[in-house]
Scaffold this active site. Structure first.
Site, PDB file in Angstrom:
ATOM      1  N   LYS A 175       2.182   8.144  19.797  1.00  0.00           N
ATOM      2  CA  LYS A 175       3.269   7.050  20.954  1.00  0.00           C
ATOM      3  C   LYS A 175       3.002   6.251  21.741  1.00  0.00           C
ATOM      4  O   LYS A 175       3.445   4.614  21.235  1.00  0.00           O
ATOM      5  CB  LYS A 175       4.726   8.055  21.972  1.00  0.00           C
ATOM      6  CG  LYS A 175       5.460   7.370  22.108  1.00  0.00           C
ATOM      7  CD  LYS A 175       6.992   8.947  22.695  1.00  0.00           C
ATOM      8  CE  LYS A 175       6.893   9.765  21.679  1.00  0.00           C
ATOM      9  NZ  LYS A 175       8.000  10.381  22.194  1.00  0.00           N
ATOM     10  N   ARG A 183       7.078  10.709  29.283  1.00  0.00           N
ATOM     11  CA  ARG A 183       7.196  11.487  27.902  1.00  0.00           C
ATOM     12  C   ARG A 183       5.716  11.285  27.340  1.00  0.00           C
ATOM     13  O   ARG A 183       4.812  10.865  27.480  1.00  0.00           O
ATOM     14  CB  ARG A 183       7.685  10.459  26.996  1.00  0.00           C
ATOM     15  CG  ARG A 183       9.173  10.312  26.908  1.00  0.00           C
ATOM     16  CD  ARG A 183       9.659   9.109  25.914  1.00  0.00           C
ATOM     17  NE  ARG A 183      10.816   8.683  26.066  1.00  0.00           N
ATOM     18  CZ  ARG A 183      11.873   8.724  25.500  1.00  0.00           C
ATOM     19  NH1 ARG A 183      11.822   9.873  24.329  1.00  0.00           N
ATOM     20  NH2 ARG A 183      13.008   8.869  25.844  1.00  0.00           N
ATOM     21  N   GLY A 228       8.464  18.437  19.752  1.00  0.00           N
ATOM     22  CA  GLY A 228       9.171  19.395  20.859  1.00  0.00           C
ATOM     23  C   GLY A 228       8.215  20.377  21.222  1.00  0.00           C
ATOM     24  O   GLY A 228       8.581  21.167  21.785  1.00  0.00           O
ATOM     25  N   MET A 248       5.794  19.535  23.364  1.00  0.00           N
ATOM     26  CA  MET A 248       5.077  19.642  24.816  1.00  0.00           C
ATOM     27  C   MET A 248       6.552  18.579  25.383  1.00  0.00           C
ATOM     28  O   MET A 248       7.541  18.431  25.117  1.00  0.00           O
ATOM     29  CB  MET A 248       4.204  18.366  24.159  1.00  0.00           C
ATOM     30  CG  MET A 248       2.776  19.247  24.494  1.00  0.00           C
ATOM     31  SD  MET A 248       1.026  18.277  25.027  1.00  0.00           S
ATOM     32  CE  MET A 248       2.071  16.420  23.585  1.00  0.00           C
ATOM     33  N   ARG A 298       5.751   5.338  13.994  1.00  0.00           N
ATOM     34  CA  ARG A 298       4.996   6.482  13.664  1.00  0.00           C
ATOM     35  C   ARG A 298       4.905   6.502  12.605  1.00  0.00           C
ATOM     36  O   ARG A 298       6.294   5.980  11.293  1.00  0.00           O
ATOM     37  CB  ARG A 298       4.657   7.444  14.198  1.00  0.00           C
ATOM     38  CG  ARG A 298       5.927   8.478  13.680  1.00  0.00           C
ATOM     39  CD  ARG A 298       5.361   9.335  14.391  1.00  0.00           C
ATOM     40  NE  ARG A 298       6.614  10.814  14.300  1.00  0.00           N
ATOM     41  CZ  ARG A 298       6.882  11.590  14.678  1.00  0.00           C
ATOM     42  NH1 ARG A 298       6.644  11.986  15.832  1.00  0.00           N
ATOM     43  NH2 ARG A 298       7.936  11.895  14.266  1.00  0.00           N
ATOM     44  N   HIS A 335      -9.198  40.858  -6.659  1.00  0.00           N
ATOM     45  CA  HIS A 335      -9.544  41.039  -7.801  1.00  0.00           C
ATOM     46  C   HIS A 335      -7.959  39.934  -8.299  1.00  0.00           C
ATOM     47  O   HIS A 335      -8.050  39.386  -9.336  1.00  0.00           O
ATOM     48  CB  HIS A 335      -9.986  41.935  -8.431  1.00  0.00           C
ATOM     49  CG  HIS A 335      -9.513  42.089 -10.157  1.00  0.00           C
ATOM     50  ND1 HIS A 335      -8.895  42.249 -10.819  1.00  0.00           N
ATOM     51  CD2 HIS A 335     -10.711  41.498 -11.145  1.00  0.00           C
ATOM     52  CE1 HIS A 335      -8.545  41.808 -11.673  1.00  0.00           C
ATOM     53  NE2 HIS A 335     -10.051  42.135 -12.177  1.00  0.00           N
ATOM     54  N   SER A 391     -26.135  26.786 -10.045  1.00  0.00           N
ATOM     55  CA  SER A 391     -25.043  26.825  -9.440  1.00  0.00           C
ATOM     56  C   SER A 391     -24.074  27.554  -8.795  1.00  0.00           C
ATOM     57  O   SER A 391     -24.830  29.274  -8.465  1.00  0.00           O
ATOM     58  CB  SER A 391     -23.943  27.582 -11.314  1.00  0.00           C
ATOM     59  OG  SER A 391     -22.583  27.335 -10.665  1.00  0.00           O
ATOM     60  N   THR A 398     -20.413  30.565  -4.109  1.00  0.00           N
ATOM     61  CA  THR A 398     -20.626  30.793  -3.276  1.00  0.00           C
ATOM     62  C   THR A 398     -18.893  31.587  -2.489  1.00  0.00           C
ATOM     63  O   THR A 398     -19.542  32.298  -1.137  1.00  0.00           O
ATOM     64  CB  THR A 398     -19.111  29.423  -2.346  1.00  0.00           C
ATOM     65  OG1 THR A 398     -18.085  28.391  -3.414  1.00  0.00           O
ATOM     66  CG2 THR A 398     -20.115  28.069  -2.477  1.00  0.00           C
ATOM     67  N   ASP A 417     -19.806  34.693  -3.265  1.00  0.00           N
ATOM     68  CA  ASP A 417     -21.408  36.307  -3.055  1.00  0.00           C
ATOM     69  C   ASP A 417     -21.815  34.929  -1.489  1.00  0.00           C
ATOM     70  O   ASP A 417     -22.270  36.433  -1.037  1.00  0.00           O
ATOM     71  CB  ASP A 417     -21.664  36.394  -4.227  1.00  0.00           C
ATOM     72  CG  ASP A 417     -21.103  37.501  -4.270  1.00  0.00           C
ATOM     73  OD1 ASP A 417     -20.918  39.039  -4.110  1.00  0.00           O
ATOM     74  OD2 ASP A 417     -20.913  37.746  -5.909  1.00  0.00           O
ATOM     75  N   CYS A 461     -20.083  26.753  -8.444  1.00  0.00           N
ATOM     76  CA  CYS A 461     -18.466  26.967  -9.666  1.00  0.00           C
ATOM     77  C   CYS A 461     -17.870  29.120  -8.785  1.00  0.00           C
ATOM     78  O   CYS A 461     -16.505  29.582  -8.982  1.00  0.00           O
ATOM     79  CB  CYS A 461     -18.499  27.756 -11.238  1.00  0.00           C
ATOM     80  SG  CYS A 461     -20.125  29.527 -10.503  1.00  0.00           S
ATOM     81  N   TYR A 479     -21.628  18.505 -10.033  1.00  0.00           N
ATOM     82  CA  TYR A 479     -20.162  19.417 -10.336  1.00  0.00           C
ATOM     83  C   TYR A 479     -19.673  19.413  -9.674  1.00  0.00           C
ATOM     84  O   TYR A 479     -20.855  20.697  -8.846  1.00  0.00           O
ATOM     85  CB  TYR A 479     -20.395  19.523 -12.022  1.00  0.00           C
ATOM     86  CG  TYR A 479     -21.699  20.921 -12.382  1.00  0.00           C
ATOM     87  CD1 TYR A 479     -20.475  22.009 -12.246  1.00  0.00           C
ATOM     88  CD2 TYR A 479     -22.168  20.389 -12.689  1.00  0.00           C
ATOM     89  CE1 TYR A 479     -21.062  23.173 -11.934  1.00  0.00           C
ATOM     90  CE2 TYR A 479     -22.897  22.012 -12.984  1.00  0.00           C
ATOM     91  CZ  TYR A 479     -22.086  23.194 -13.170  1.00  0.00           C
ATOM     92  OH  TYR A 479     -23.040  24.049 -13.171  1.00  0.00           O
TER      93      TYR A 479
HETATM   94  C1  PEP Z   1     -19.477  33.399  -6.939  1.00  0.00           C
HETATM   95  O1  PEP Z   1     -19.664  35.208  -6.107  1.00  0.00           O
HETATM   96  O2  PEP Z   1     -18.821  32.894  -5.909  1.00  0.00           O
HETATM   97  C2  PEP Z   1     -18.752  33.441  -8.439  1.00  0.00           C
HETATM   98  C3  PEP Z   1     -18.788  32.376  -8.938  1.00  0.00           C
HETATM   99  O3  PEP Z   1     -19.513  34.652  -8.423  1.00  0.00           O
HETATM  100  P1  PEP Z   1     -18.330  36.177  -9.271  1.00  0.00           P
HETATM  101  O4  PEP Z   1     -16.672  35.831  -8.411  1.00  0.00           O
HETATM  102  O5  PEP Z   1     -18.192  36.176 -10.504  1.00  0.00           O
HETATM  103  O6  PEP Z   1     -18.897  37.070  -8.170  1.00  0.00           O
HETATM  104 MG    MG Z   2     -20.785  36.180  -7.870  1.00  0.00          MG
END
Ligand code: PEP
Ligand code: MG
Length: 902
Positions: A29, A98, A107, A109, A343, A459, A786, A789, A791, A854, A874
């Site tokens: 502000k 203000r 709103g 503060m 703003r 799942h 790959s 992430t 696990d 992945c 990727y």
């Molecule tokens: C993972 O673990 O990120 C993965 C892509 O494999 P999944 O989810 O099938 O365990």
């Molecule tokens: Mg996995």
């Protein structure tokens, strides 16, 4: 003096000294009031006390040295400019105090208006207002009310109650029916309330009022609601608020005065025009309180044409200056227009795209800037079908918005029933406590999935997102009873055949059917709306910005897809390959029996027979996918999940066997199965016999899959296609595991591929922390990595991915241990560090090593920026997230090249 202060710290800035870039110091502000002042717009004079002063106050509990003197000096110059003194009994200057933080916290503060009024200056104010006693006493009672409540914590209801009492005594229903005498009486009543609660008189000294109000604004930074809001909006807790002290102007001086809000474009659709509301003879808080109905801003032309046209000129200037949609608050005091705030305005996702496109057309911004001004979360919102909630539908439960979208349908509790009803053309919602791989057919058939357990990586959530299907998971208020085919929620029973609606964005569950509208943006991505030939500003803007994102991005975007149909759709959405084809989904349905035979095989021959029967089925699966992805890389992951997922649950099997035995039936086969299930039972199956371990323990299993992949690739190539398979080994933790699988696979590939020209890469997932830490060794045996992430987060944090989100993440979020679930957005410091180490050490050992991700994070906007930064090649995500990832990869590229201008 503390570490926060030095003797010559500047804590107070006149509006003329600031500018819009100083939001950190002056708050949004204050910085914008300064900017407007310097543009020569009519802003009431004033000054801003910095966020640094607030931080110093909050750290020490007292105003920093020098602040009081600086306020004095700026107040004096304000008094000179206005030709009035604060609290002067004859002709008082009044100010508003203000809050205003760097980020808007509407709103949350405090604000105190009319500071400077007391028992004497109220008379002077009346004279100033041409003898308007009513106005003066009304202003005074508002000051006592606001000051009492915000500065001295007097319960607000006490004042409300006294006001009601005054109206009742007068037989009035509206505040405006109270005259000057009534309001004078109310001031008296308010002062008594003040004394009762604070033990002191209402402060008559104007400077004391001002100092206490400033202090209250500082302290309101740490009010409970402000803390909660910051947490929700992910605003850092240590920014502090600035305080703006502004000469009061009054919109409540009569019919030639008023107050309003305006937008330079429609924040809902982005359409150009004048949007706003105006309320004559009122102050800003009356608009918010909804005491009287506002009129559309266009009405102002009739009421006060000069101010109206001046306002339009200012709005056009502000848009040109900020190069964006602005939102504005203004007041007209006796025919004189004053700007109280501006703003860059908040807007809907659709308006964000449309406005960015318009501003490019108008030459105000370039395409990089347009790309910078939209984001993946907005694009994702535009891709979901939406409920048409014309009137408020009360939700009956709320779970986790696990896969966005809106779906209505008949409740079913089993996969088989879902398939049956879908075949009759009915829309169904599959309701389960939690889903398992066996529910796949039902999930495909259903319009939406509702579970009472599980988080965003359960799942149900992962599979639903993969299909672009609406899913609400972990709605623990509903009690699901599958055998009885019903669920109970809030005392109501919903049985099979009843209709429910679920919103996978908000996690809300409704009883009955809420109408749904399809997304035009998806129709465009699907190719059924041609942006060159339709008159749809949104679709054209999305097309233009997406095209630019594709030009800019360095990251390739692949998709996670297990079927030819998913692959085809992802390709239409712009996927440039498959980054993860989970083969386990190919072992369900009719093939389950073969898998059971494989698992139960007592002899080598039994096992070899089962594998031989699976081979042609698998080969056909891969042929379909390679055909759809003709010319693009396809990463096929060898089977990963614990084998028990392919067998019936232990409890169910034990009951079946016991019942059958009781009846004297032949149960030899079931007993064998039960024995196998018992033998294979694991306490922690996610850490047990799965992934590469299966391949090393069950002879021939991986070999069958490798052969099916290679044979499918050769078949597609022989038919004139281009198959580019990449075989991926899951759950590797040590290079020796990969070397063993690789040696066997290479032999089979060489034998199958021959001189067909097919090239097959072999690589691994990096999803076990040990793999990340020994990436240099593993890279010797891998042509690509790959990152899994999901696990990696599970094992990096030690969080069971199926349980924790619903169980206790709320507490972790509340405590600020993390601001967002690490399963949703990559934990840069911990799990992200593992990714960084593995990327660096992998590439050092094998230059040119291909790197991708992945896990679910591949489609999360913030995570995409992280993967760009660490130099992956990727990201791979579910088909519906492919456009989001393309957009964010483009944004990440322009942000790191520094070409953005904001
Ligand atoms: C993972 O673990 O990120 C993965 C892509 O494999 P999944 O989810 O099938 O365990
Ligand atoms: Mg996995």
């Amino acid at each position: 003096m503390t570490a926060h202060e030095t003797a010559d710290d500047k804590y107070v800035y006149d509006f003329a000294e600031g500018n819009k870039e100083l939001k950190d110091l002056l708050g949004g502000k204050g910085a914008n009031l300064a900017e407007m002042t310097n543009l020569g717009l009519p802003v009431p004079p004033g000054f801003t006390i910095t966020t640094e002063a607030c931080k110093a106050y909050l750290a020490t509990g007292r105003e920093p040295d020098g602040l009081a003197g600086q306020i004095e000096a700026h107040l004096e110059s304000l008094e000179r400019e206005m030709g009035r003194r604060l609290g002067d009994p004859q002709d008082p200057l009044l100010v508003s105090v203000r809050s205003g933080a760097k980020f808007s916290m509407p709103g949350m503060m405090e604000t105190v208006l009319n500071v400077g009024l007391n028992d004497r200056s109220v008379v002077g104010l009346s004279a100033q207002a041409g003898g308007n006693d009513r106005f003066a006493w009304d202003s005074y009672r508002r000051l006592i009310q606001m000051f009492g409540k915000t500065v001295c914590e007097v319960p607000g209801e006490e004042f409300e109650h006294a006001l009601d009492e005054a109206k009742r005594a007068k037989g009035a229903t509206n505040d405006l029916d109270l005259d000057a005498d009534d309001l004078r009486g109310l001031v008296d009543a308010y002062q008594k309330i003040f004394v009762r609660h604070t033990g002191r008189e209402f402060p008559q000294e104007p400077r004391e009022q001002l100092d206490l109000a400033i202090r209250a604004v500082f302290e309101s930074w740490n009010a409970e609601r402000a803390i909660l809001y910051r947490r929700q909006e992910r605003i850092p807790a240590d920014l502090g608020t600035a305080v703006n002290v502004v000469a009061m102007v009054f919109g409540n001086l009569g019919p030639d005065s008023g107050t309003g809000v305006a937008f330079t474009r429609d924040p809902g659709s982005g359409a150009q025009g004048i949007y706003g509301d105006y309320l004559a003879n009122a102050q800003g808080e009356d608009v918010v309180a909804g005491i009287r109905n506002t009129v559309p801003l266009q009405e102002l032309e009739r009421l006060d044409s000069r101010s109206y046209h001046e306002l339009l000129d200012i709005m056009a200037r502000l848009e040109g200056h900020y190069q964006d949609l602005c939102d504005i608050e203004f007041t007209i005091e006796r025919g004189k227009l004053w700007m109280l705030q501006t703003r860059v305005g908040k807007r809907t996702a659709a308006a964000a795209f449309v406005i960015a496109g318009q501003l490019v057309d108008e030459g105000l911004i370039d395409l990089d800037e347009a790309l910078h001004r939209v984001n993946g979360a907005q694009l994702a919102q535009l891709m979901f079908p939406r409920f048409q909630l014309d009137h408020e539908f009360p939700p009956v439960a709320r779970g986790i918005g696990a896969s966005p979208g809106a779906a209505s349908g008949t409740v079913v509790f089993t996969s088989a029933r879902a398939v049956e009803l879908a075949a009759e053309g009915k829309s169904v919602i599959l309701v389960r406590r939690e889903t398992n791989p066996d529910d796949l057919n039902g999930m495909i058939a259903a319009q939406g999935i509702l579970t009472s357990r599980g988080g965003k990586t359960s799942h149900a959530a992962v599979v639903a997102r993969g299909m672009g299907k609406t899913c609400v998971s972990g709605a623990d208020e509903i009690e699901v009873d599958v055998p009885a085919k019903r669920f109970v929620v809030g005392g109501r029973t919903v049985t099979e055949g009843d209709v429910v609606s679920i919103d996978g964005t908000t996690g809300k569950v409704y009883l009955g059917e809420v109408p749904v509208m399809p997304s035009e943006v998806v129709q465009y991505f699907e190719g059924s709306l041609d942006p060159e030939h339709i008159d749809n500003a949104l679709v054209r803007a999305v097309h233009r910005i997406m095209t630019h994102a594709d030009d800019r991005r360095r990251l390739t975007v692949r998709t996670n897809a297990d079927t030819g149909a998913d692959a085809a759709r992802a390709r239409r959405f712009g996927a440039e390959g498959i980054g993860l084809c989970r083969t386990e989904h190919m072992f369900l349905g009719d093939r389950r029996e073969l898998v059971e035979r494989l698992i139960l095989a007592a002899t080598d021959t039994d096992r070899t027979d089962a594998l031989a029967a699976l081979l042609p089925l698998q080969r056909q699966d891969f042929v379909e996918i390679f055909r759809e992805m003709d010319g693009l890389p396809v990463t096929v992951r060898l089977i990963d999940p614990p084998l028990h997922e392919f067998l019936p649950p232990l409890e169910q099997l034990a009951v079946n066997v016991a019942v059958a035995q009781e009846r004297g039936e032949d149960v030899a086969k079931e007993e064998a199965l039960l024995a196998a299930v018992r033998r294979m039972h694991e306490e922690n199956p996610m850490l047990g016999l799965r992934g590469v371990r299966l391949g090393l323990v069950i002879p021939g299993l991986f070999a069958m899959q490798v052969r099916a992949i290679a044979e499918a690739a050769v078949a597609v190539t022989r038919d004139g296609g281009v198959a580019r398979p990449e075989i991926m080994v899951p759950l590797v933790g040590a290079v020796q595991e990969l070397e063993t699988v690789r040696a066997e696979a290479e032999k089979i590939i060489a034998e199958v591929v021959g001189d067909s020209g097919v090239e097959v890469l072999i690589g691994t997932m990096i999803e076990v922390p040990r793999a990340a830490l020994t990436a240099g060794q593993i890279a010797e045996a891998a042509e690509f990595f790959s990152f899994g992430t999901n696990d990696l987060t599970q094992m990096g944090w030690g969080f069971s991915r199926d349980d924790v989100e619903g169980a206790f993440f709320w507490r972790y979020l509340e405590l600020g241990i993390f601001g967002i679930s690490p399963f949703e957005s990559i934990d840069r410091d911990g799990v992200g560090r593992l990714v960084r180490i593995a990327a660096e050490e992998g590439r050092a050992a094998r230059p040119g090593l291909k790197l991708g991700v992945c896990g679910e994070h591949g489609g999360d906007p913030d995570s995409v920026h992280f993967f760009h930064e660490v130099g992956l090649d990727y990201v791979s995500c579910s088909p519906f997230r492919v456009p989001v990832a393309r957009l964010e990869a483009g944004r990440a590229a322009i942000e790191t090249t520094g070409s953005d201008s904001r």
